[in-house]
Motif scaffolding. Structure first.
Motif, PDB file in Angstrom:
ATOM      1  N   VAL A 286       0.880  -1.178   0.000  1.00  0.00           N
ATOM      2  CA  VAL A 286       0.000   0.000   0.000  1.00  0.00           C
ATOM      3  C   VAL A 286       0.910   1.218   0.000  1.00  0.00           C
TER       4      VAL A 286
ATOM      5  N   ILE B 263       3.206   0.165   3.046  1.00  0.00           N
ATOM      6  CA  ILE B 263       2.824  -0.880   4.013  1.00  0.00           C
ATOM      7  C   ILE B 263       2.585  -2.174   3.241  1.00  0.00           C
TER       8      ILE B 263
ATOM      9  N   MET C 150     -11.835   1.073   2.253  1.00  0.00           N
ATOM     10  CA  MET C 150     -12.101   2.455   2.696  1.00  0.00           C
ATOM     11  C   MET C 150     -12.983   3.195   1.701  1.00  0.00           C
ATOM     12  N   ALA C 151     -12.664   3.047   0.419  1.00  0.00           N
ATOM     13  CA  ALA C 151     -13.437   3.756  -0.605  1.00  0.00           C
ATOM     14  C   ALA C 151     -14.893   3.276  -0.606  1.00  0.00           C
TER      15      ALA C 151
ATOM     16  N   ARG D 176     -10.195   6.323  -3.825  1.00  0.00           N
ATOM     17  CA  ARG D 176      -9.161   5.531  -3.153  1.00  0.00           C
ATOM     18  C   ARG D 176      -8.192   6.446  -2.409  1.00  0.00           C
TER      19      ARG D 176
ATOM     20  N   VAL E 208      -2.246   0.720  -4.519  1.00  0.00           N
ATOM     21  CA  VAL E 208      -1.819  -0.610  -4.062  1.00  0.00           C
ATOM     22  C   VAL E 208      -1.258  -1.369  -5.272  1.00  0.00           C
TER      23      VAL E 208
ATOM     24  N   ARG F 152      -6.848   1.809  10.305  1.00  0.00           N
ATOM     25  CA  ARG F 152      -5.954   2.277   9.239  1.00  0.00           C
ATOM     26  C   ARG F 152      -6.044   3.793   9.072  1.00  0.00           C
TER      27      ARG F 152
ATOM     28  N   GLU G 282      -4.171   5.350  11.836  1.00  0.00           N
ATOM     29  CA  GLU G 282      -2.732   5.150  11.611  1.00  0.00           C
ATOM     30  C   GLU G 282      -2.226   6.152  10.565  1.00  0.00           C
TER      31      GLU G 282
HETATM   32  P1  CMP Z   1      -9.058   2.391  -0.394  1.00  0.00           P
HETATM   33  O1  CMP Z   1      -8.974   3.779   0.060  1.00  0.00           O
HETATM   34  O2  CMP Z   1     -10.311   1.915  -0.995  1.00  0.00           O
HETATM   35  O3  CMP Z   1      -7.850   2.093  -1.407  1.00  0.00           O
HETATM   36  C1  CMP Z   1      -6.526   2.097  -0.923  1.00  0.00           C
HETATM   37  C2  CMP Z   1      -6.443   1.085   0.194  1.00  0.00           C
HETATM   38  O4  CMP Z   1      -5.223   0.977   0.867  1.00  0.00           O
HETATM   39  C3  CMP Z   1      -7.411   1.454   1.292  1.00  0.00           C
HETATM   40  O5  CMP Z   1      -8.724   1.381   0.841  1.00  0.00           O
HETATM   41  C4  CMP Z   1      -7.009   0.495   2.353  1.00  0.00           C
HETATM   42  O6  CMP Z   1      -7.591  -0.752   2.139  1.00  0.00           O
HETATM   43  C5  CMP Z   1      -5.510   0.412   2.130  1.00  0.00           C
HETATM   44  N1  CMP Z   1      -4.849   1.183   3.194  1.00  0.00           N
HETATM   45  C6  CMP Z   1      -4.877   2.510   3.384  1.00  0.00           C
HETATM   46  N2  CMP Z   1      -4.171   2.825   4.478  1.00  0.00           N
HETATM   47  C7  CMP Z   1      -3.677   1.675   4.973  1.00  0.00           C
HETATM   48  C8  CMP Z   1      -2.870   1.342   6.123  1.00  0.00           C
HETATM   49  N3  CMP Z   1      -2.413   2.256   6.951  1.00  0.00           N
HETATM   50  N4  CMP Z   1      -2.583   0.028   6.339  1.00  0.00           N
HETATM   51  C9  CMP Z   1      -3.014  -0.909   5.496  1.00  0.00           C
HETATM   52  N5  CMP Z   1      -3.776  -0.652   4.420  1.00  0.00           N
HETATM   53  C10 CMP Z   1      -4.110   0.627   4.162  1.00  0.00           C
END
Ligand code: CMP
Length: 409
Positions: free
Chosen positions: A327, A335, A346-347, A354, A358, A395, A398
């Protein structure tokens, strides 16, 4: 001497040789997802196409002599490649599951009689012919090899097995359509024979002659070599053309539905296989799991491929069943997520673009859940939705922490 039922390996075959044989067998297994197996299939395809291209070009009479020499060289190189491949496949035959119960010798003899074995043997026919003193010279001989090699392409088509299953599953409707086809064909041919015989005594002289016209018309091919001239014959022709379209549409529908159903069944089994590797699903009961499995799709990604990009609209989330992804957060942090982890949630939860990009770091198999199915599942299975939301929250926090840490520095 070795008897059937005895252990497949004699004392002279060492454990190391056995391991090597099973490793080679895994690489040559059709549809094996490993990188080595994929590379092998790519090389095999390149060699096959090179051979076919050489054979096709060799059939052009106007080629200068040196080109012909080059093309013949290519054909022999490809033949030698297929010969080595055949011998290797013969060697690894005892590793195939269907020959688990028999001795090595029997396994090899049986493999020689399977479809891949026969196709492999046909592909090395040029070498066999050379050994027998037969030289490749004329263009005609070359085209025969071309036909034999093209059959090897069939071994690269995973849908061949599916096609056989579809025909077997749908044999009742397929037979019905074929019977309708035969009834239409015979009735139209008989009627046309009676109506056109006098006007065209040659073209409609017999029932087989009339059947030729009926097949050409019913399949909507229409060569135009035989055409009805009487009013009655034309009416029959018109009805036959319309019926032809209906029969072909019916057959297309039967096969297409059969293919879709078979593919859904296979995908279901593939997903079942993968879903056990994802911990978030492991606590769910069989009934709940079967509901989810029906909505997941398996996807294979090679290493270093971007799966999703920051800012893109979110239409799906991913569960890693085997492999590793990275990520890439906007602040430059990376990560790693490995087997059992998920991303892209998340999205979907926030209905926003997004938040990060990734990409895969290794060849990775993933399960994909599309947004519409995610919302449906989330409403049915609150425990699953809660687990995903909890991780998304963690997440987010974080990322905020990382961001504020970055800003402070
Ligand atoms: P999304 O925003 O849909 O697309 C990017 C993805 O990266 C997000 O969802 C999470 O699933 C992943 N992601 C974002 N931040 C983190 C994090 N700190 N640790 C692990 N995965 C993450």
């Amino acid at each position: 001497m070795q008897f059937a039922g005895q252990p497949a390996y004699g004392p002279s075959v060492t454990a190391a040789a056995k391991t090597l044989r099973s490793q080679v067998s895994a690489i040559l297994r059709p549809n094996d997802p490993s990188t080595a197996a994929r590379r092998w299939r790519t090389i095999h395809l390149i060699v096959l196409f090179t051979g076919l291209l050489a054979v096709i070009l060799l059939s052009v009479d106007e080629l200068p002599g040196d080109r012909t020499f080059l093309l013949r060289g290519a054909i022999w190189a490809v033949t030698a490649f297929f010969l080595v491949e055949y011998l290797v496949r013969l060697w690894i035959a005892p590793e195939l599951h269907q020959f688990d119960e028999v001795s090595s010798l029997r396994a090899r003899l049986r493999w020689m009689r399977t479809v891949p074995g026969l196709i492999g043997l046909l592909a090395v026919m040029p070498a066999v012919m050379l050994a027998g003193g037969y030289a490749i010279t004329g263009a005609d001989t070359a085209s025969v090899f071309c036909i034999l090699w093209i059959m090897k392409l069939g071994l690269h088509a995973p849908a061949f097995g599916t096609l056989a299953r579809v025909i077997s599953n749908e044999r009742a409707p397929i037979t019905s359509v074929l019977i309708v086809f035969a009834i239409l064909l015979m009735s139209a041919a008989t009627a046309a024979h009676m109506l056109e015989r006098e006007a065209q005594p040659k073209a409609f002289a017999s029932l087989p002659d009339a059947m030729w016209w009926a097949v050409v018309t019913l399949t909507t091919t229409g060569y135009g070599d035989v055409v009805p001239v009487t009013a009655g014959g034309r009416v029959i022709g018109a009805l036959l053309m319309i019926s032809g379209i209906a029969v072909l549409a019916l057959m297309t529908g039967v096969l297409a539905t059969g293919f879709a159903q078979e593919e859904r069944r296979r995908e279901y089994l593939r997903v079942w296989d993968q879903v056990s590797r994802v911990p978030i699903f492991s606590s769910l009961g069989v009934v709940t799991l079967s509901e989810i499995v029906g909505k997941l799709r398996t996807r294979y990604y090679p290493a270093r491929v971007t799966v999703l990009r920051r800012g893109d609209p979110g239409d799906s989330m991913f569960f890693i069943s085997n492999g590793e992804c990275e990520v890439r957060l906007p602040n430059g942090a990376a990560i790693r997520l490995s087997d059992g982890a998920f991303f892209g949630e998340m999205a979907l939860l926030n209905r926003q673009p997004r938040t990060a990009s990734v990409a895969t770091t290794k060849p990775t198999t993933m399960l994909v859940l599309y947004a519409s199915d995610f919302y449906e599942i989330a409403s049915h299975i609150p425990a699953l939705a809660e687990a995903v939301e909890k991780e998304a929250k963690r997440r987010r926090e974080e990322n905020l922490e990382r961001q504020s840490g970055g800003n402070r520095q």
